[in-house]
Each structure stands twice: as structure tokens, then as C-alpha cells.
Design a protein around this motif. Structure first.
Motif, PDB file in Angstrom:
ATOM      1  N   TRP A  36       3.947 -17.145   0.027  1.00  0.00           N
ATOM      2  CA  TRP A  36       3.895 -15.991   0.919  1.00  0.00           C
ATOM      3  C   TRP A  36       2.524 -15.822   1.559  1.00  0.00           C
ATOM      4  N   ARG A  37       2.519 -15.135   2.724  1.00  0.00           N
ATOM      5  CA  ARG A  37       1.292 -14.780   3.422  1.00  0.00           C
ATOM      6  C   ARG A  37       0.975 -13.304   3.176  1.00  0.00           C
ATOM      7  N   LYS A  38      -0.235 -12.908   3.552  1.00  0.00           N
ATOM      8  CA  LYS A  38      -0.660 -11.522   3.337  1.00  0.00           C
ATOM      9  C   LYS A  38       0.280 -10.528   4.025  1.00  0.00           C
ATOM     10  N   GLU A  39       0.754 -10.870   5.220  1.00  0.00           N
ATOM     11  CA  GLU A  39       1.650  -9.968   5.941  1.00  0.00           C
ATOM     12  C   GLU A  39       2.920  -9.689   5.155  1.00  0.00           C
ATOM     13  N   GLN A  40       3.416 -10.710   4.457  1.00  0.00           N
ATOM     14  CA  GLN A  40       4.635 -10.530   3.674  1.00  0.00           C
ATOM     15  C   GLN A  40       4.392  -9.656   2.453  1.00  0.00           C
ATOM     16  N   VAL A  41       3.219  -9.800   1.835  1.00  0.00           N
ATOM     17  CA  VAL A  41       2.886  -8.960   0.690  1.00  0.00           C
ATOM     18  C   VAL A  41       2.741  -7.507   1.141  1.00  0.00           C
ATOM     19  N   LEU A  42       2.097  -7.291   2.283  1.00  0.00           N
ATOM     20  CA  LEU A  42       1.974  -5.934   2.823  1.00  0.00           C
ATOM     21  C   LEU A  42       3.344  -5.328   3.102  1.00  0.00           C
ATOM     22  N   ASP A  43       4.236  -6.127   3.697  1.00  0.00           N
ATOM     23  CA  ASP A  43       5.587  -5.636   3.992  1.00  0.00           C
ATOM     24  C   ASP A  43       6.318  -5.246   2.710  1.00  0.00           C
ATOM     25  N   ASN A 114      -5.336  -9.043  -3.770  1.00  0.00           N
ATOM     26  CA  ASN A 114      -6.288  -7.925  -3.796  1.00  0.00           C
ATOM     27  C   ASN A 114      -5.922  -6.903  -2.730  1.00  0.00           C
ATOM     28  N   ILE A 115      -4.708  -6.432  -2.787  1.00  0.00           N
ATOM     29  CA  ILE A 115      -4.213  -5.475  -1.818  1.00  0.00           C
ATOM     30  C   ILE A 115      -4.654  -4.070  -2.228  1.00  0.00           C
ATOM     31  N   VAL A 127      -8.953  -4.983   2.599  1.00  0.00           N
ATOM     32  CA  VAL A 127     -10.309  -4.623   3.026  1.00  0.00           C
ATOM     33  C   VAL A 127     -11.302  -5.535   2.326  1.00  0.00           C
ATOM     34  N   LYS A 128     -12.433  -5.752   2.971  1.00  0.00           N
ATOM     35  CA  LYS A 128     -13.452  -6.601   2.363  1.00  0.00           C
ATOM     36  C   LYS A 128     -14.132  -5.903   1.187  1.00  0.00           C
ATOM     37  N   LYS A 129     -14.284  -4.575   1.312  1.00  0.00           N
ATOM     38  CA  LYS A 129     -14.963  -3.837   0.252  1.00  0.00           C
ATOM     39  C   LYS A 129     -14.275  -2.490   0.046  1.00  0.00           C
ATOM     40  N   PRO A 130     -13.638  -2.270  -1.119  1.00  0.00           N
ATOM     41  CA  PRO A 130     -12.972  -0.999  -1.382  1.00  0.00           C
ATOM     42  C   PRO A 130     -13.955   0.173  -1.300  1.00  0.00           C
ATOM     43  N   GLN A 131     -13.498   1.268  -0.746  1.00  0.00           N
ATOM     44  CA  GLN A 131     -14.287   2.486  -0.680  1.00  0.00           C
ATOM     45  C   GLN A 131     -13.684   3.512  -1.617  1.00  0.00           C
ATOM     46  N   LYS A 136      -7.825  -0.188  -5.055  1.00  0.00           N
ATOM     47  CA  LYS A 136      -7.031  -1.380  -5.344  1.00  0.00           C
ATOM     48  C   LYS A 136      -5.690  -0.964  -5.927  1.00  0.00           C
ATOM     49  N   VAL A 137      -4.654  -1.686  -5.576  1.00  0.00           N
ATOM     50  CA  VAL A 137      -3.322  -1.395  -6.108  1.00  0.00           C
ATOM     51  C   VAL A 137      -3.322  -1.496  -7.625  1.00  0.00           C
ATOM     52  N   SER A 138      -4.094  -2.426  -8.151  1.00  0.00           N
ATOM     53  CA  SER A 138      -4.156  -2.568  -9.614  1.00  0.00           C
ATOM     54  C   SER A 138      -4.749  -1.326 -10.271  1.00  0.00           C
ATOM     55  N   ASP A 139      -5.652  -0.605  -9.580  1.00  0.00           N
ATOM     56  CA  ASP A 139      -6.198   0.644 -10.112  1.00  0.00           C
ATOM     57  C   ASP A 139      -5.184   1.775 -10.011  1.00  0.00           C
ATOM     58  N   LEU A 140      -4.387   1.757  -8.952  1.00  0.00           N
ATOM     59  CA  LEU A 140      -3.376   2.799  -8.788  1.00  0.00           C
ATOM     60  C   LEU A 140      -2.196   2.611  -9.735  1.00  0.00           C
ATOM     61  N   TYR A 141      -1.891   1.358 -10.049  1.00  0.00           N
ATOM     62  CA  TYR A 141      -0.739   1.065 -10.905  1.00  0.00           C
ATOM     63  C   TYR A 141      -1.013   1.476 -12.350  1.00  0.00           C
ATOM     64  N   ASP A 142      -2.212   1.202 -12.820  1.00  0.00           N
ATOM     65  CA  ASP A 142      -2.605   1.544 -14.191  1.00  0.00           C
ATOM     66  C   ASP A 142      -2.999   3.022 -14.233  1.00  0.00           C
ATOM     67  N   THR A 143      -2.183   3.833 -14.882  1.00  0.00           N
ATOM     68  CA  THR A 143      -2.389   5.282 -14.866  1.00  0.00           C
ATOM     69  C   THR A 143      -3.763   5.670 -15.395  1.00  0.00           C
ATOM     70  N   PHE A 144      -4.238   5.039 -16.454  1.00  0.00           N
ATOM     71  CA  PHE A 144      -5.540   5.389 -17.022  1.00  0.00           C
ATOM     72  C   PHE A 144      -6.676   5.051 -16.064  1.00  0.00           C
ATOM     73  N   LEU A 145      -6.597   3.872 -15.439  1.00  0.00           N
ATOM     74  CA  LEU A 145      -7.618   3.506 -14.468  1.00  0.00           C
ATOM     75  C   LEU A 145      -7.570   4.438 -13.263  1.00  0.00           C
ATOM     76  N   MET A 146      -6.350   4.830 -12.864  1.00  0.00           N
ATOM     77  CA  MET A 146      -6.213   5.735 -11.725  1.00  0.00           C
ATOM     78  C   MET A 146      -6.884   7.073 -12.015  1.00  0.00           C
ATOM     79  N   LEU A 147      -6.703   7.604 -13.238  1.00  0.00           N
ATOM     80  CA  LEU A 147      -7.319   8.883 -13.600  1.00  0.00           C
ATOM     81  C   LEU A 147      -8.843   8.792 -13.526  1.00  0.00           C
TER      82      LEU A 147
END
Length: 501
Positions: A36-43, A114-115, A127-131, A136-147
């Protein structure tokens, strides 16, 4: 034999992630790599965010006596010798890999996984550098990291509680979406790989089948030292680029291989015998024979690209001949050319019926062993005014025969030219009389303009000065060119020894 069990289920994506992580669900070694390409992952993530369906996945539970299957690591694609999944992912590998690798934390993550999610724009992006507001989706997925991330947002926007609360609410919403999204599953049980492949091909939206090469890979790959059959075949196909045959499929090559183990590609029980078919001892000979076949097609039949091969079955038959005759005589090569163009013009393999295919191949095989003087029973070919009454389409036998005739004409007038097959110019959509293939990229502009070249150039492309004068008159142009093309086709057929009228 027990009846195949097909059980439809619904399961949370986060539960599937857990099962993949625990090794309950695995990627079989015969699955293609992640493409897959990045566009497909975004979709994919956009569909999940909006609750759109992303399609079901197909899982297969092998029978206890099924041949040993290896798995691929879902992250690295490397063969995992230790894993023994309960279910193998037959369909949905690209989607599950995209989700799994994006939501988990691990080292050396590829950029495509690294979506991120933009809390301001409320969309997934790279993005080149998260603000602070792009997580990161991985931070949003993990509830503890998200908090932990949300606390940072609250601290940073302590003087703007409304914005902070907005970001917090949006982050929690996406976390909930990722954790609660469900996907359909089809669980296949009580069936072997052949039956699972059949079910897959019936359910797959594109009607594709699991590659036979992929199944062979599953059978014969036993250790890290073993050569991957699929990789070896793909490497060999790439080597055929010198003849323009790099678009052959791996199964096209495989179908040429069966003769080396006493089988035919049209045998109905082949898939059940996969565990008994080992081509590896013959691989060097196979490559040499197929290479000679492709060279013959390229040099003597004007097939300057596999896109112009009317039927793959012709390649299979000819490869069978070159297996038994490493250095064909002049007379044999003439007969092969005659057979090739006869079966092309008559569309002999248009009907895929196994009965017809077997009849054609068995006659050809009698010619191979010397029991027949000719490769087929020839009849006179009639070329009439309706011979070009078809819609041009690259890949069809009649379209390819016309182009092969034009290649023949071009080479006869330019014997030292180094040519390739380019997508032809279609002056009048799919009317073959207005289709003009060109064989050097620098010739395209001249063919399009039809005013800026000498007479030899246009003669090479079956274009007359009278046609150039009437280029805006479709009916006149097509009638004039039809006459030229039909004459070239007659000339080619007579050249290879066929009778035509």
C-alpha cells in the motif's frame, strides 16, 4: 470429507490487533508483501473515522494434516519460523497491516505507518514533525499515552481552556473510534488450501485468485536457507525486460514449469498435488528454456513486448518445445512461426475450454515428439474487408496480430532499428484503422503531427501521403489505411508460409 465451514463474524479492530500480537492471527508466507501507499493508509483511517465500511477480512484455519505453513512477520515481512497461528489472513492483509503497524509503538517504524491526527483540522495526515495538536495515531490509540498527551495540552493551553477542552474532546473521540470500530470476518474451517483459494476467489471483489506460485511457496519453504520460489520467479521475469517481457505474471512462468515434473498446466488436480511438485532441481534448465522461447518470440515473431503476446498459452506450448529441442532446426523454427501466427489470427485460444485447450496442446505435443509433421492442421486464411472490424484493445489476439504485422513492416524497412512497444496513438478511439503504434519514443510527435517527416518514415508506420492529405476525413483516412494494413497482414502470413486470400 467434512463440509467446509464458513462463519461470518463481527469483531473489534482492537481485538484483532491483540490476536495478531499474540500470534493467533498470522500472515501466511504465500501472501504478497505489503504494497500500500500513504494515500491508501490515509483513506483507511478516514473511513474508520467516519464509520464507513472498509470491507470484511477472510481468515482460514488449516486442517490438522495440512502441510506445514510458514508465516510472515506482519511488520517486517520476514519469514517467522516459530509462529503457529490458529488462523491465516487470506484477504485483508493490507488493511490489517496498515492499522496494526500504525496504532502500535515499536522501533524502526516505516514512515508510511507514522500517520498522525490533526486535532485542529480533525483529519489524519502525515507531518514531518508532530506538534502539540498533531498527535501520532499510536499515541491516540493507547489510552494511557493519550492521557499523558492530553495533560500536556491542558498545561500548554491553561490560559485558553476552551481550546484545550476542544482538543481533549476530539482526541477522546478518535480514541473511542479506534477502539470501537468493528469489521466483518469470514472464518473458513474444514478445508484445504485449494478449497480456501476457491472460496477466496469467489468472495474477492476483483475476482482474483491466490497465486499458485504463492501456494508452492507455502509448500516448499522450510528454512531460512531455502530460496523463495516467488522471489526467484520475479527475479527471472525482471531479467526478461531486455525482450520487453517484464510484465509476465509469476503464474505464467509456473505454467511453463509443470512439464518438467511430468504434468500439464491444464491438469485439473494440480492444486491437490502441489506438495509433490518440486521444480527447484530443474530451475536453471527452466530459465534457459523459457529465455530461449521469449527470445524466439521477440526476434522471429515480432513480439517486442509481452503486452503483444496474443495468448500466454502460446508461450507455454513453445516453452515445451524448447525444453525438448534446445537447438531447433531452421525447418522447426519456421513451423513454430507458422503455428504462432495461425493460432493468433484464428484466435485459437479465445475459448478457454479445457477440452479445446487439451486438443490443441496434445496435437502440438505430438509435433514435439515427431509424431506429426505440423503443429496444427492448417487451413487457408481468408483476409477480407471485415478483417479489421473489431474494437482495438491491447491484449486481444486480433489487435495484437495487427500490431505484430506493423512491427514486421517497420523492421523490414528499418532492419537495424532498436525498437520498443509504446502505447499506440488512437486517432479515432478504438477503430483499429486509426490506431498507430510507434516503436521509438522520439517518433511520437511526428506521428501525431502527420506533416513533419519524410515518406520513408510514414511508410514505416503504414501511412501514405494521400492519408495525410485526408487526415480530417475519418472515413477516407480509415479506408486508405485499412487497405495498407490488410496488405501488410497478407504479406506477413505468406512470409511465414501460410496460405491466405
Amino acid at each position: 470429507m467434512a463440509e467446509i465451514s464458513i462463519k461470518p463474524e463481527r469483531e473489534y479492530l482492537h481485538e484483532i490487533v491483540t490476536k495478531i500480537k499474540k500470534g493467533i492471527y498470522g500472515v501466511p508466507s504465500f501472501q504478497r508483501s505489503f504494497v500500500w501507499r500513504k494515500e491508501q493508509v490515509l483513506d483507511l483511517f478516514d473511513s474508520i473515522q467516519h464509520g464507513y465500511p472498509i470491507g470484511s477480512i477472510l481468515l482460514w484455519k488449516p486442517e490438522p494434516k495440512q502441510f506445514p505453513l510458514k508465516s510472515r512477520d506482519i511488520i517486517t515481512d520476514e519469514i517467522d519460523e516459530e509462529s503457529k497461528p490458529e488462523y491465516y489472513i487470506l484477504d485483508g492483509r493490507q488493511r490489517l497491516t496498515s492499522f496494526y503497524c500504525s496504532v502500535l509503538h515499536y522501533d524502526d517504524k516505516k514512515d508510511i505507518f507514522n500517520i498522525c491526527y490533526n486535532l485542529e483540522k480533525e483529519c489524519f495526515e502525515y507531518v514531518k514533525k508532530p506538534q502539540l495538536h498533531i498527535l501520532k495515531v499510536s499515541d491516540l490509540y493507547d489510552t494511557f499515552l493519550m492521557l499523558e498527551k492530553l495533560q500536556q495540552i491542558m498545561d500548554y493551553y491553561k490560559n485558553d481552556q476552551d481550546k484545550a477542552q476542544t482538543y481533549v474532546n476530539r482526541a477522546r473521540k478518535i480514541n473511542s473510534v479506534l477502539q470501537s470500530y468493528q469489521i466483518g470476518e469470514m472464518l473458513l474451517e474444514n478445508c484445504d488450501i485449494n478449497e480456501a483459494s476457491t472460496v477466496f476467489s469467489r468472495l474477492n471483489s476483483k475476482g482474483t485468485d491466490i497465486s499458485k506460485v504463492s501456494m508452492l511457496q507455502a509448500v516448499f519453504y522450510k528454512s531460512k536457507e531455502d530460496v523463495l520460489i516467488s522471489d526467484s520467479i520475479n527475479e527471472f521475469i525482471n531479467s526478461l525486460a531486455v525482450y520487453g517481457f517484464e510484465t509476465l505474471k509469476s503464474d505464467d512462468i509456473l505454467n511453463c514449469c509443470y512439464r518438467y515434473v511430468g504434468k500439464n498446466f491444464y491438469d485439473t488436480q494440480l492444486l491437490k498435488d502441489l506438495d509433490k511438485l518440486d521444480f527447484t532441481p530443474h530451475w536453471n534448465e527452466i530459465k534457459e528454456d523459457i529465455s530461449n522461447t521469449v527470445k524466439f518470440l521477440h526476434d522471429e515473431c515480432y513480439v517486442i513486448s509481452s503486452k503483444l503476446l496474443p495468448y500466454v498459452k502460446q508461450l507455454i506450448a513453445l516453452a515445451g518445445f524448447f525444453k525438448e529441442h534446445k537447438n531447433p532446426t531452421y525447418e522447426q523454427r519456421q513451423e513454430l512461426k507458422k503455428w504462432f501466427f495461425y493460432t493468433t489470427y484464428n484466435q485459437s485460444f479465445l475459448n478457454g475450454s479445457l477440452t479445446i485447450v487439451r486438443t490443441l496442446f496434445r496435437r502440438f505435443e505430438r509435433f514435439i515428439v515427431g509424431d506429426e509433421k505440423t503443429a496444427i492442421e492448417y487451413e487457408s486464411i481468408e483476409i477480407g474487408s471485415d478483417s479489421l472490424n473489431f474494437r482495438y484493445a491491447t491484449g486481444s489476439a486480433l489487435s495484437n496480430f495487427m500490431v505484430l504485422s506493423l512491427v514486421y513492416k517497420y523492421i523490414s524497412l528499418n532492419p537495424n532499428a532498436d525498437i520498443v512497444f509504446c502505447d499506440p496513438i488512437k486517432m479515432y478511439r478504438n477503430d483499429p484503422r486509426g490506431v498507430i503504434p510507434y516503436f521509438r519514443t522520439e517518433d511520437r510527435i511526428k506521428v501525431i503531427n502527420l506533416q513533419s517527416a519524410d515518406s520513408h518514415f510514414y511508410e514505416s508506420y503504414a501511412i501514405s501521403q494521400e492519408m495525410i492529405k485526408n487526415v480530417n476525413d475519418k472515413e477516407c483516412f480509415c479506408k486508405l489505411r485499412e487497405k495498407i494494413i490488410l496488405e501488410i497482414e497478407r504479406e506477413l502470413l505468406k512470409y511465414v508460409g501460410l496460405e491466405c486470400s
